[in-house]
Design an enzyme around this catalytic site. Sequence first.
Site, mmCIF file in Angstrom:
data_model
loop_
_atom_site.group_PDB
_atom_site.id
_atom_site.type_symbol
_atom_site.label_atom_id
_atom_site.label_comp_id
_atom_site.label_asym_id
_atom_site.label_seq_id
_atom_site.Cartn_x
_atom_site.Cartn_y
_atom_site.Cartn_z
ATOM 1 N N ASP A 2 0.867 -1.168 0.000
ATOM 2 C CA ASP A 2 0.000 0.000 0.000
ATOM 3 C C ASP A 2 0.911 1.227 0.000
ATOM 4 O OD1 ASP A 2 -1.846 1.945 0.445
ATOM 5 O OD2 ASP A 2 -2.547 1.200 2.378
ATOM 6 N N ASP B 131 -18.046 3.165 1.391
ATOM 7 C CA ASP B 131 -16.694 2.920 1.892
ATOM 8 C C ASP B 131 -16.768 2.600 3.402
ATOM 9 O OD1 ASP B 131 -13.846 3.062 2.195
ATOM 10 O OD2 ASP B 131 -13.722 4.478 0.536
ATOM 11 N N ASP C 99 -10.675 -4.288 -0.146
ATOM 12 C CA ASP C 99 -9.599 -3.283 -0.172
ATOM 13 C C ASP C 99 -8.519 -3.710 0.830
ATOM 14 O OD1 ASP C 99 -8.287 -0.855 -0.624
ATOM 15 O OD2 ASP C 99 -9.576 0.269 0.754
ATOM 16 N N ARG D 273 -8.135 -4.640 -4.544
ATOM 17 C CA ARG D 273 -7.004 -3.742 -4.816
ATOM 18 C C ARG D 273 -5.733 -4.549 -5.082
ATOM 19 N NH1 ARG D 273 -5.254 1.084 -0.798
ATOM 20 N NH2 ARG D 273 -4.375 -0.654 0.381
ATOM 21 N N ASP E 79 -4.743 4.298 -4.995
ATOM 22 C CA ASP E 79 -4.865 5.709 -4.609
ATOM 23 C C ASP E 79 -4.049 6.646 -5.492
ATOM 24 O OD1 ASP E 79 -6.405 4.579 -2.707
ATOM 25 O OD2 ASP E 79 -5.006 4.895 -1.055
ATOM 26 N N HIS F 161 -14.146 7.858 -7.884
ATOM 27 C CA HIS F 161 -13.929 7.684 -6.445
ATOM 28 C C HIS F 161 -13.120 8.856 -5.925
ATOM 29 C CE1 HIS F 161 -13.447 5.867 -2.614
ATOM 30 N NE2 HIS F 161 -12.220 5.378 -2.781
HETATM 31 C C1 NOJ Z 1 -7.784 2.731 0.496
HETATM 32 C C2 NOJ Z 1 -8.417 2.592 -0.863
HETATM 33 O O1 NOJ Z 1 -7.446 2.539 -1.861
HETATM 34 C C3 NOJ Z 1 -9.389 3.732 -1.067
HETATM 35 O O2 NOJ Z 1 -9.977 3.597 -2.335
HETATM 36 C C4 NOJ Z 1 -10.427 3.731 0.031
HETATM 37 O O3 NOJ Z 1 -11.295 4.820 -0.136
HETATM 38 C C5 NOJ Z 1 -9.746 3.833 1.395
HETATM 39 N N1 NOJ Z 1 -8.818 2.756 1.527
HETATM 40 C C6 NOJ Z 1 -10.741 3.791 2.551
HETATM 41 O O4 NOJ Z 1 -11.402 2.581 2.576
#
Ligand code: NOJ
Length: 882
Positions: free
Chosen positions: A243, A386, A499, A559, A575, A633
């Site tokens: 991440d 989310d 995620d 992810r 992200d 998003h």
């Molecule tokens: C990380 C994710 O990549 C993002 O898309 C999400 O909004 C946040 N986590 C919160 O869940």
Amino acid sequence: MHFKRTLSAVKREDFKTCADSSFCQRNRAYADKISNNSSFVSPYNLIENSIIIKDGVLSGEIINIENDLHFILELNLLTIDAARIRINEKYPLKPRYDEVKNFALVNEPSNTLDYTVLPSQDGLTSISFGKEGKQKVFVYHSPFRVEFLFNDVPVVTLNDRGIFNFEHLRKKGDSSPSLWEETFNGKVDSKPNGPESIGLDISFPGFSHVYGIPEHASTLSLKETRGGSESAYTEPYRLYNLDVFEYELDNPMSLYGSIPFMMAHRKGASAAILWLNSAETWIDITKSKEDKHGLSSFLNFGKSTITTNTHWISESGIIDIFIFLGPTTSDIHYQYGLLTGFTTMPQYFAIAYHQCRWNYLNQDDVFEVDEGFDKYDIPYDVIWLDIEHTDNKKYTTWDNVKFSDPIKMQNNIAFKGRKMVTIVDPHLKRDDNFILYKEALDLDLFIKGSDGQVYDAWCWPGSSSWPDFTNPKTCEWWSKKFTLDQYKGSTESLFIWNDMNEPSVFSGPEITFPKDIIQHNGWEHRDLHNIYGLSFHAATFSGLLNRKNSSHRPFILSRSFFAGSQRYGAIWTGDNMAKWDHLAISSPMLLTIGISGLPFSGADVGGFFGNPEPELLVRWYQAGAFQPFFRAHAHIDTKRREPWLSGSPYTEYIRDAIRERYALLPLWYTLFYETSITGKPIIRPMFEVYPDEEKGFAIEDQYFVGDSLLVKPVVNQGQTSIEVYFSGDEIYYDYYNFQRIQGSNKVVKVDAPLNKIPVFIHGGSIIPRRQRIRRSSSGMRLDPFTLLIAINNKGEANGTLYLDDGETSVLRVERIIFIGLDKKPSKIFAYNNSNPSIKRELEFKFGGIGTTINTFTTLSSKDVLVIKDPKLFITEDWTVQF
Ligand code: NOJ
């Protein structure tokens, strides 16, 4: 507890460089030592009298003459027109990890009997195999090296540069203590097995372009990573699912997913390899002009023959490589698909437009957004929730204040033919009142720390533990958690978002698990890090299948990913930022992921971090409308940006882009079907469609949708015209006004005002569209079609249209009738084309005069064969054989 991370650029110091990973450093140093010493000879020899060739397998023993260690070699020639090479220690101190195949592959591929051992020569064993014997493998004994040839031209070589290095397991004390413990940023890795890495050079002679090995924010044609040109990186490409907060562009740092698949392509040939290893892996790439194989003579390349050399380094496990010899990219996609599975056919809604944000605040907010789309006449299919929708980040629960009636909410959305998605992450809040946590604890399904206690670390809910999805018992348990009675407040129109499954661990080394924690069967996490995300995705997939008795196709966005993730759903690039260069890199990133077997992918439309100015948002919607997974998003700290908030004319432009996606859904759905049986990417780089046009080999800012639309997203601020490269001696037509553009490999400057995304119809295609745009895709499914028939230079056009009910996987074939057979077959078999070795015998009737088939047909002919209930599904790719 609310954990928020503040905005800042990527913290490079949080992540290792090759020099920080001792095994990477050792293997790189070994490569340097060898390349600086021209008299060096690899110490690994294949022992001549150990070689046995039987039933499609060459087996033998390799010795490292420097330390007298022995290794087992197995070279399998496969029915899927590929080869496999496995090397493991003969007498390892303990077993080395060899289970990644159980997660990545659909099953173990079978060996072919279609091969010929060629006359023996001193120190060389050669075999021809597969397609008309056009594939050959030369195994050189001393030193051990392997060469794969297609049509007698070498295309892939192993250990040609002699960098093969297999670190055997050893007892502590046998070697320097620094090999047994490593510290990074103050976190200690106890390395109980000491050094155990593997390294091998794999070269692609005559190829100057290689592609693949996602996920990196990098170029489509991969860059050199050592001693090369000015644009070369200095670090190898890294595969270690992480991440990486605020990732940097044009960088070989690892990201959320890993597919250790690399494809080389040149005029006239393509070849690829899959390095089946789930441990941390680094790949160095260099290009050399040296013509070791005398290719310039037979390839007619003159002096410019380039070889791409790669060096693969993994921390643990064994060598298990698949080699695909093509010869075309389509052959490779199919061969790779037979091995790791094809993209699972999505439901229709999943390829339409998705509206997401961290977070929609409560159910009134959800209704307002939903109504906003209707008010502004913008179609959408799915609204997402989310982490804030849960009760304190306990996934599969609801915050009862914000979402007091989730069933009613979902039903209201479903009433308009729309769906919802909720997020379910793998970290479970350590709270005895949280049923998932309590059950996993009682059933002993959590991953353990190196101290043997349930691993406890920090993520969104605070103190958390992670179920071990590599344990089949965990998957069985998890897969029962999505039925409507278990997931309270869920309905059949709710789907899932997985995620943080790299996994992301805020308190862990490099924001993930420590490598020395323990998973199923006692394996260290080190061995299988890169499949944690896939194992979680797969278990959730089973969960959604169980919900309706396997009748409906699941939808799960993940992810993290690995080879094989295409069997479980979509992925996105994590992200990104609301910046023009992040919009630009979405094309090469998605093209790379697509050609690596995972075409159902997208990037956050608008950019996750930051606030896009309206122009950027419009351009991003236009690009997203032509990418396979299409979802907007945004981060919790950003301003709201639902399409109508941009105001005129931006809202209209966004609406037009989304509506264009809906008009073209029949084309997208057909392409998803095509990839589900061929493995071909959905968006295709130029070289996939024009494989002989070298000028297109590194183009990454324009691509084909299928073979029929050429798209060039505008990714620069203020740009109103753009240069497009038109491949081939072919006609193209402007998508908006049908004006002709003659291709002939030239660059043409075209208008690209803000209301227009440059799209061109490729002459020779037929494009199915539905022109009545309704509020969601389900409303359009019985609408009539418009066919755009774009004639090519020869005056022809063709196309395909795939249709089914858009939801189920059980559209059953009730009966198959063959007419006009001249004799009764002795036996009939059916098999799934993804698994031809498993054949099922079918019952049938032949020549049943007088048999009634339906109201209109009673057989009066003897030459009719009827198979009743063959147990085949319309949506699957099968063969009936007799
Ligand atoms: C990380 C994710 O990549 C993002 O898309 C999400 O909004 C946040 N986590 C919160 O869940």
